[in-house]
Structure formats: C-alpha cells, structure tokens
Write a protein that holds these residues in place. Structure first.
Motif, PDB file in Angstrom:
ATOM      1  N   GLN A  60     -36.313  28.038-168.740  1.00  0.00           N
ATOM      2  CA  GLN A  60     -37.553  27.283-168.581  1.00  0.00           C
ATOM      3  C   GLN A  60     -37.566  26.030-169.467  1.00  0.00           C
ATOM      4  N   ILE A  61     -37.020  26.129-170.654  1.00  0.00           N
ATOM      5  CA  ILE A  61     -36.942  24.959-171.535  1.00  0.00           C
ATOM      6  C   ILE A  61     -36.007  23.913-170.926  1.00  0.00           C
ATOM      7  N   TYR A  62     -34.871  24.356-170.399  1.00  0.00           N
ATOM      8  CA  TYR A  62     -33.957  23.423-169.734  1.00  0.00           C
ATOM      9  C   TYR A  62     -34.621  22.782-168.521  1.00  0.00           C
ATOM     10  N   ARG A  63     -35.360  23.562-167.746  1.00  0.00           N
ATOM     11  CA  ARG A  63     -36.068  23.006-166.586  1.00  0.00           C
ATOM     12  C   ARG A  63     -37.009  21.878-167.011  1.00  0.00           C
ATOM     13  N   GLU A  64     -37.756  22.126-168.064  1.00  0.00           N
ATOM     14  CA  GLU A  64     -38.719  21.135-168.546  1.00  0.00           C
ATOM     15  C   GLU A  64     -38.007  19.863-169.011  1.00  0.00           C
ATOM     16  N   ILE A  65     -36.924  20.020-169.747  1.00  0.00           N
ATOM     17  CA  ILE A  65     -36.160  18.862-170.219  1.00  0.00           C
ATOM     18  C   ILE A  65     -35.639  18.060-169.027  1.00  0.00           C
ATOM     19  N   ILE A  66     -35.025  18.744-168.074  1.00  0.00           N
ATOM     20  CA  ILE A  66     -34.431  18.060-166.920  1.00  0.00           C
ATOM     21  C   ILE A  66     -35.499  17.347-166.100  1.00  0.00           C
ATOM     22  N   ARG A  67     -36.604  18.016-165.832  1.00  0.00           N
ATOM     23  CA  ARG A  67     -37.665  17.378-165.045  1.00  0.00           C
ATOM     24  C   ARG A  67     -38.188  16.121-165.729  1.00  0.00           C
ATOM     25  N   ARG A  68     -38.416  16.217-167.018  1.00  0.00           N
ATOM     26  CA  ARG A  68     -38.953  15.050-167.744  1.00  0.00           C
ATOM     27  C   ARG A  68     -37.952  13.901-167.797  1.00  0.00           C
ATOM     28  N   ILE A  95     -28.025  30.420-167.170  1.00  0.00           N
ATOM     29  CA  ILE A  95     -28.974  29.304-167.260  1.00  0.00           C
ATOM     30  C   ILE A  95     -28.697  28.307-166.137  1.00  0.00           C
ATOM     31  N   ILE A  96     -27.434  28.002-165.910  1.00  0.00           N
ATOM     32  CA  ILE A  96     -27.068  27.048-164.859  1.00  0.00           C
ATOM     33  C   ILE A  96     -27.484  27.590-163.491  1.00  0.00           C
ATOM     34  N   LYS A  97     -27.237  28.868-163.256  1.00  0.00           N
ATOM     35  CA  LYS A  97     -27.640  29.474-161.977  1.00  0.00           C
ATOM     36  C   LYS A  97     -29.156  29.387-161.794  1.00  0.00           C
ATOM     37  N   ALA A  98     -29.902  29.622-162.846  1.00  0.00           N
ATOM     38  CA  ALA A  98     -31.366  29.528-162.768  1.00  0.00           C
ATOM     39  C   ALA A  98     -31.798  28.087-162.482  1.00  0.00           C
ATOM     40  N   LEU A  99     -31.153  27.133-163.119  1.00  0.00           N
ATOM     41  CA  LEU A  99     -31.486  25.723-162.892  1.00  0.00           C
ATOM     42  C   LEU A  99     -31.150  25.296-161.466  1.00  0.00           C
ATOM     43  N   ALA A 100     -30.085  25.862-160.908  1.00  0.00           N
ATOM     44  CA  ALA A 100     -29.640  25.493-159.560  1.00  0.00           C
ATOM     45  C   ALA A 100     -30.532  26.062-158.464  1.00  0.00           C
ATOM     46  N   GLU A 101     -31.466  26.919-158.811  1.00  0.00           N
ATOM     47  CA  GLU A 101     -32.384  27.481-157.816  1.00  0.00           C
ATOM     48  C   GLU A 101     -33.298  26.417-157.226  1.00  0.00           C
ATOM     49  N   SER A 102     -33.465  25.310-157.928  1.00  0.00           N
ATOM     50  CA  SER A 102     -34.325  24.227-157.459  1.00  0.00           C
ATOM     51  C   SER A 102     -33.568  22.906-157.557  1.00  0.00           C
ATOM     52  N   GLU A 103     -33.623  22.105-156.506  1.00  0.00           N
ATOM     53  CA  GLU A 103     -32.910  20.825-156.509  1.00  0.00           C
ATOM     54  C   GLU A 103     -33.394  19.901-157.623  1.00  0.00           C
ATOM     55  N   ASP A 104     -34.654  20.012-158.032  1.00  0.00           N
ATOM     56  CA  ASP A 104     -35.158  19.095-159.063  1.00  0.00           C
ATOM     57  C   ASP A 104     -34.684  19.450-160.465  1.00  0.00           C
ATOM     58  N   THR A 105     -34.081  20.637-160.645  1.00  0.00           N
ATOM     59  CA  THR A 105     -33.547  20.989-161.962  1.00  0.00           C
ATOM     60  C   THR A 105     -32.051  21.305-161.931  1.00  0.00           C
ATOM     61  N   LYS A 106     -31.449  21.212-160.773  1.00  0.00           N
ATOM     62  CA  LYS A 106     -30.017  21.489-160.635  1.00  0.00           C
ATOM     63  C   LYS A 106     -29.221  20.447-161.418  1.00  0.00           C
ATOM     64  N   PRO A 107     -28.323  20.889-162.320  1.00  0.00           N
ATOM     65  CA  PRO A 107     -27.517  19.930-163.082  1.00  0.00           C
ATOM     66  C   PRO A 107     -26.590  19.131-162.177  1.00  0.00           C
ATOM     67  N   ASP A 108     -26.265  17.921-162.605  1.00  0.00           N
ATOM     68  CA  ASP A 108     -25.306  17.096-161.878  1.00  0.00           C
ATOM     69  C   ASP A 108     -23.883  17.550-162.148  1.00  0.00           C
ATOM     70  N   LEU A 153     -22.392  26.809-155.876  1.00  0.00           N
ATOM     71  CA  LEU A 153     -23.652  26.120-156.154  1.00  0.00           C
ATOM     72  C   LEU A 153     -23.567  24.611-155.901  1.00  0.00           C
ATOM     73  N   HIS A 154     -22.379  24.126-155.557  1.00  0.00           N
ATOM     74  CA  HIS A 154     -22.146  22.688-155.327  1.00  0.00           C
ATOM     75  C   HIS A 154     -22.487  21.857-156.564  1.00  0.00           C
ATOM     76  N   ILE A 155     -22.019  22.361-157.715  1.00  0.00           N
ATOM     77  CA  ILE A 155     -22.168  21.642-158.976  1.00  0.00           C
ATOM     78  C   ILE A 155     -20.771  21.272-159.456  1.00  0.00           C
ATOM     79  N   LYS A 156     -20.582  20.007-159.752  1.00  0.00           N
ATOM     80  CA  LYS A 156     -19.287  19.504-160.202  1.00  0.00           C
ATOM     81  C   LYS A 156     -18.983  20.005-161.615  1.00  0.00           C
TER      82      LYS A 156
END
Length: 182
Positions: A60-68, A95-108, A153-156
């Motif tokens: 959740q902290i990573y999600r917030e950082i990425i969104r902002r 953590i990466i799998k959780a972030l990848a659940e939503s396109e707006d928080t999926k890491p590049d 997950l299509h994450i490089k």
C-alpha cells in the motif's frame, strides 16, 4: 551522440546520519522523483521507508508513492524488491505482484540482482566490519522464478550486476530467453 539512460537511486537503505537529505517519507520520495526527472534522469529506483528510515515492505505504501509520482512526472519507476529486508525467499516479488494488479501502480521495470553478495557495512570510526555474516542471497532457481513471473506480468527486468559472476549469469539468462533484452 549515443543515447544515455540515467537512473536515479535516491535512497536505498541509507540512514540520515551521513546525509540528512535522504528521502524517507512518501512526500520526500515524490519530491525527489520530480527533482531527478527535471535534472535528466529517466528511471527512478526507490525503497519505501518508514518515518524512522526502516524498510516499509507494504504494498500500500508503494502504491501511494507510485500514484503520487505518476501524477507529477513521467519518470519510469523501478521500485525495489525489498533488498535484504524482503528478499529472503520465493515471496520476494510479492510487493511487485500486488502492484501489478492495477495498471496505475504497475512498475515499469523490476531489478533482479544476478548474483549473491556480502552486505557487511564498514565502520570507519572503529575500523571494523559490521554484520559480517550478512549475505544478499540470489540463488539461480529463485532468479529463474522471478524472471518467469515478471514475463507473465509483462514487467521488464533490469539486471543488476555487481561483478563478473553476475554478468555471466545475466548473459545466460538473456541467451536462454529467461530475460528479454532491450
């Protein structure tokens, strides 16, 4: 002129006794992301931190950082897997799998250290090494699993190589298609 990609590694697990400006809070990390992008960096590597500077391995902290960050800048995001605070077993990419659940928080991008390394810190005052038994372990089977999951997950994957052994393993991962090249 050849193209250059600048990656800003803004905090790792550095404490503030050596540099009082190390960003720990969500707000500080977001502000630093904007500064380094403005300065020319195209990739941001960061570790979520607690207000006291410890590891914050909470999706959740990573999600917030990425969104902002994405609200303010177009820098590519390369969050940590957790370094040695989370990378103890097969669950290191949770953590990466959780972030990848939503396109707006999926890491590049996601970093994979292609080998194991000693993590002891050196204390200049005492002239001694601290944490002499600390090892950041990255066994081949775990790296194969992580690379396969990132493909799904299509994450490089960005391979991190600290010495020639890391480079050799990384080359084999590329040659065998475990990790795709640029």
């Amino acid at each position: 002129m050849e193209k250059v990609i600048l990656e800003a590694r803004i905090n790792e697990y550095n404490m503030r006794h050596g540099n009082p400006h190390v960003p720990w809070t969500i707000k500080e990390i977001v502000e630093e992301a904007c500064k380094v992008r403005e300065a020319g960096a195209s990739i941001l590597h960061f570790h979520a931190r607690t207000p006291e500077g410890g590891a914050a391995n909470d999706p959740q902290i990573y999600r917030e950082i990425i969104r902002r960050i994405r609200e303010k800048t177009d820098i590519l995001l390369l969050p940590t897997l957790g370094f040695n605070s989370n990378d103890k077993d097969w669950d290191r990419i949770r953590i990466i799998k959780a972030l990848a659940e939503s396109e707006d928080t999926k890491p590049d991008l996601v970093p994979l250290d292609m080998g194991s390394v000693n993590l002891e810190q050196y204390d200049a005052k005492s002239g001694s090494f601290l944490d002499k038994d600390a090892v950041y372990s990255n066994p081949t089977d775990v790296l194969e699993y992580c690379a396969a999951e990132m493909k799904k997950l299509h994450i490089k994957v960005k391979m991190t190589c600290w010495d020639m052994g890391f480079v050799r393993r990384g080359c084999k991962f590329l040659e065998t298609g475990r990790i795709e090249g640029p």
